[in-house]
Design a protein around this motif. Structure first.
Motif, short mmCIF file in Angstrom:
data_model
loop_
_atom_site.label_atom_id
_atom_site.label_comp_id
_atom_site.label_asym_id
_atom_site.label_seq_id
_atom_site.Cartn_x
_atom_site.Cartn_y
_atom_site.Cartn_z
N PHE A 141 0.84 -1.19 0.00
CA PHE A 141 0.00 0.00 0.00
C PHE A 141 0.88 1.25 0.00
CE2 PHE A 141 -2.32 3.35 2.32
CZ PHE A 141 -3.46 3.43 1.54
N PRO A 142 0.64 2.20 -0.94
CA PRO A 142 1.47 3.40 -1.05
C PRO A 142 1.06 4.46 -0.03
CG PRO A 142 -0.20 3.44 -2.74
CD PRO A 142 -0.39 2.15 -1.98
N ARG A 143 1.58 4.35 1.15
CA ARG A 143 1.15 5.17 2.28
C ARG A 143 1.14 6.67 1.98
NH1 ARG A 143 1.94 3.92 7.99
NH2 ARG A 143 3.32 2.21 7.36
N ARG A 144 2.10 7.14 1.19
CA ARG A 144 2.24 8.59 0.97
C ARG A 144 1.75 9.06 -0.40
NH1 ARG A 144 6.53 6.79 3.89
NH2 ARG A 144 6.92 7.83 5.89
N ASP A 145 1.20 8.18 -1.17
CA ASP A 145 0.79 8.52 -2.54
C ASP A 145 -0.72 8.76 -2.58
OD1 ASP A 145 0.66 8.96 -5.22
OD2 ASP A 145 0.97 6.87 -5.79
N TYR A 146 -1.14 9.96 -2.22
CA TYR A 146 -2.57 10.25 -2.16
C TYR A 146 -2.85 11.67 -2.64
CZ TYR A 146 -1.18 12.55 2.21
OH TYR A 146 -0.56 13.35 3.14
N TYR A 149 -10.67 14.15 2.96
CA TYR A 149 -10.14 12.79 3.02
C TYR A 149 -8.97 12.62 2.07
CZ TYR A 149 -13.00 12.05 -1.24
OH TYR A 149 -13.55 12.14 -2.48
N HIS A 150 -8.16 11.62 2.35
CA HIS A 150 -7.07 11.22 1.46
C HIS A 150 -7.59 10.17 0.50
CE1 HIS A 150 -3.69 12.46 4.51
NE2 HIS A 150 -4.26 13.50 3.92
N LEU A 151 -7.34 10.36 -0.77
CA LEU A 151 -7.75 9.41 -1.80
C LEU A 151 -6.53 8.72 -2.37
CD1 LEU A 151 -9.71 8.12 -3.85
CD2 LEU A 151 -9.37 10.14 -5.29
N TYR A 152 -6.47 7.41 -2.18
CA TYR A 152 -5.45 6.56 -2.80
C TYR A 152 -6.13 5.86 -3.97
CZ TYR A 152 -3.21 7.21 1.77
OH TYR A 152 -2.65 7.73 2.92
N ALA A 153 -5.82 6.31 -5.18
CA ALA A 153 -6.62 5.92 -6.33
C ALA A 153 -5.96 4.84 -7.19
CB ALA A 153 -6.92 7.14 -7.20
N HIS A 154 -6.79 3.95 -7.68
CA HIS A 154 -6.42 2.99 -8.72
C HIS A 154 -5.23 2.13 -8.29
CE1 HIS A 154 -6.99 1.36 -12.62
NE2 HIS A 154 -5.84 1.78 -13.12
N ARG A 177 -1.97 -5.04 6.44
CA ARG A 177 -2.30 -4.78 7.85
C ARG A 177 -1.22 -3.87 8.49
NH1 ARG A 177 -5.05 -8.12 11.42
NH2 ARG A 177 -4.91 -9.81 9.88
N GLY A 178 -1.69 -2.83 9.16
CA GLY A 178 -0.77 -1.91 9.81
C GLY A 178 -0.19 -0.86 8.90
N VAL A 179 -0.40 -1.02 7.59
CA VAL A 179 0.07 -0.03 6.62
C VAL A 179 -1.12 0.72 6.05
CG1 VAL A 179 1.41 0.35 4.52
CG2 VAL A 179 2.02 -1.53 6.06
N VAL A 180 -2.13 -0.01 5.59
CA VAL A 180 -3.36 0.62 5.12
C VAL A 180 -4.16 1.10 6.34
CG1 VAL A 180 -4.70 -1.54 5.07
CG2 VAL A 180 -5.35 0.36 3.58
N PRO A 181 -4.69 2.32 6.31
CA PRO A 181 -5.50 2.79 7.44
C PRO A 181 -6.76 1.93 7.60
CG PRO A 181 -4.81 4.62 6.06
CD PRO A 181 -4.48 3.37 5.31
N GLY A 182 -7.22 1.79 8.83
CA GLY A 182 -8.42 1.02 9.10
C GLY A 182 -8.11 -0.33 9.71
N ASP A 183 -9.14 -0.91 10.30
CA ASP A 183 -9.02 -2.22 10.96
C ASP A 183 -9.38 -3.31 9.95
OD1 ASP A 183 -9.19 -4.49 12.50
OD2 ASP A 183 -10.49 -3.62 14.04
#
Length: 465
Positions: free
Chosen positions: A9-14, A32-37, A154-160
């Motif tokens: 998951f590209p944590r900083r690419d939003y 919100y932050h949008l991580y697209a495509h 897990r732990g990189v993408v936001p959310g549970d």
């Protein structure tokens, strides 16, 4: 995870986006932050479809939001078992503003939840050489791969990632149910390996299913049980009553084979008592809720237009036959596996070189004139893989614990027994199931979108109320 991980998951690419959504307490503004495509498989068949968007709220009405451990709403926009192209990073875009999914997405973001929009292959995907690459089970395989991508991060993408809640309507509602029913089933492993899905669990926590078109291999017979004698909405004529009677007789045996118990001590659900069960637990309560909410004048006008309903000042009464006539008959016969292979469902069960195939032996035999014709073995397998009832009745998967099932009483595209059989099957397994009908509502109408988001908060333990 290694830096070269193709599914990282590209944590900083939003991109930073802002939207406004209307709620019962007023308008809310969400940043919100949008991580697209984002590609969710390592070996995509078509990357334009096998990608997803992740939306992470960071601020609601000027107040900072921490979505690190928030529930994740997996909102699909699937209709007609067709593909969803996720090339556009916009929740309205190709999915359609005002759909169940987009409304849920907006409200979920406003509540501080993470929203994921998955693109998927569908029955309509066709390569330049004329071959098809999105027939069953591609769409459910892609949804499972999207879930695996989230768990892989897990732990990189936001959310549970252990609180993933799926939602969709129509075919999307059926696929939401299937995703919830077939978690971690080994029957899909070869398909997932082929496209390079992450090696992770794909079971989900909860499902929201609206107007689901499900149990396809038994949908024709159930439709005739409910609407066989009802004139078609367009022509005003009854369908072939001999053909209808044959299908209705098959439903008697199918319903008995399920061995389902109705709730609140109703006993076994059979073709002979299903109308009473629907009336007692779903239809009359739905009518009561609707009529009680009207003003005296509105109620008087409604009852004058619908004299088939009696009202004693607090409760409605009517017959199931009158209700069926009121709802009408939308489809011809057979309603799903049509003899001419023109409907969506036969197309779902096509293959690489064939656009559509029969998926019930009833229609195959009627269409070919061969009373002994049998489905190809691969079709039989695909029918099972696409039916949530196949999984809820067997211990071959991890089934979601929490279910929110909704449809309108005004829908006439599939028998009411389909969604209630699913509900009963889940209840019989001890799952937490909340099932209701919206009175007179049409297909995919959601009259309580905020109620669904509130329910998500309740079952995930994140409710702010």
């Amino acid at each position: 995870m290694a830096p070269t991980d193709p599914l990282l998951f590209p944590r900083r690419d939003y991109a930073v986006r802002t939207m406004r959504t209307q709620t019962s307490t007023g308008e809310k503004q969400v940043t919100y932050h949008l991580y697209a495509h984002l590609p969710y498989v390592a070996r995509p068949v078509d990357g334009e479809y096998q990608s997803l968007d992740v939306m992470v709220p960071i601020e609601v009405d000027g107040v900072a939001v921490d979505a690190t451990n928030a529930p994740i709403l997996l909102a699909n926009a699937i209709g007609g078992f067709m593909s969803v192209n996720n090339l556009r990073g916009d929740m309205r875009g190709p999915r359609g503003e005002g759909t169940v999914g987009s409304r849920h997405a907006e409200l979920a973001l406003a509540e501080g939840y993470v929203v994921v929009w998955p693109g998927v292959r569908g029955r309509d995907n066709q390569a330049s050489d004329g071959t098809y690459y999105g027939k069953a089970p591609a769409v459910i395989v892609d949804l499972k791969a999207a879930v695996r991508y989230l768990r892989h991060n897990r732990g990189v993408v936001p959310g549970d990632v252990e609180r993933i809640v799926s939602t969709g309507c129509s075919a999307g509602g059926a696929l939401s149910a299937l995703l919830g029913a077939c978690g971690n089933s080994p029957l899909f492993e070869a398909y997932l390996t082929e496209i390079g899905a992450a090696e992770a669990a794909d079971g989900i926590y909860a499902c929201g299913c609206y107007s689901p078109i499900l149990d396809l291999d038994h949908a024709d017979m159930a439709y005739e049980w409910m609407s066989g004698a009802t004139p078609n909405n367009q022509s005003g004529k009854q369908v072939d009553q001999e053909l209808s009677a044959e299908l209705k007789a098959l439903f008697v045996y199918y319903q008995a084979s399920l061995g389902l118990e109705g709730k609140d001590g109703f006993g076994p659900l059979t073709a002979g008592n299903y109308d009473r069960y629907l009336m007692r637990h779903y239809l009359v309560p739905s009518a009561n809720d609707y009529l009680r909410a009207l003003s005296d004048g509105e109620r008087r006008d409604y009852l004058a237009k619908n004299p088939w309903i009696s009202w004693d000042g607090g409760n409605a009464s009517f017959t199931f036959v009158d209700y069926s006539l009121h709802a009408g008959r939308f489809k011809m016969i057979p309603a799903f596996d049509d003899l001419e292979l023109k409907l969506a469902e036969p197309s779902l069960f096509g293959n690489v070189t064939t656009e559509a195939r029969h998926f019930t032996e009833f229609s195959l035999r009627k269409a070919t004139g061969d009373p002994n014709a049998e489905l190809d073995s691969d079709v039989k397998t695909l029918v099972n893989l696409m039916n949530p009832m196949y999984f809820t009745r067997r211990s071959i998967s991890d089934c979601a614990e929490h279910w929110w099932l909704r449809r309108g009483t005004g829908e006439s595209g599939i028998s009411q027994t389909a969604i209630i059989n699913l509900a009963a099957s889940l209840e019989n397994r001890g799952k937490h199931v909340d099932t209701r009908f919206f009175w007179d509502a049409a297909h995919c109408i959601d009259q309580d979108a905020e109620g669904f988001i509130s329910w998500v908060g309740d079952v995930t333990g994140t409710s702010k109320g």
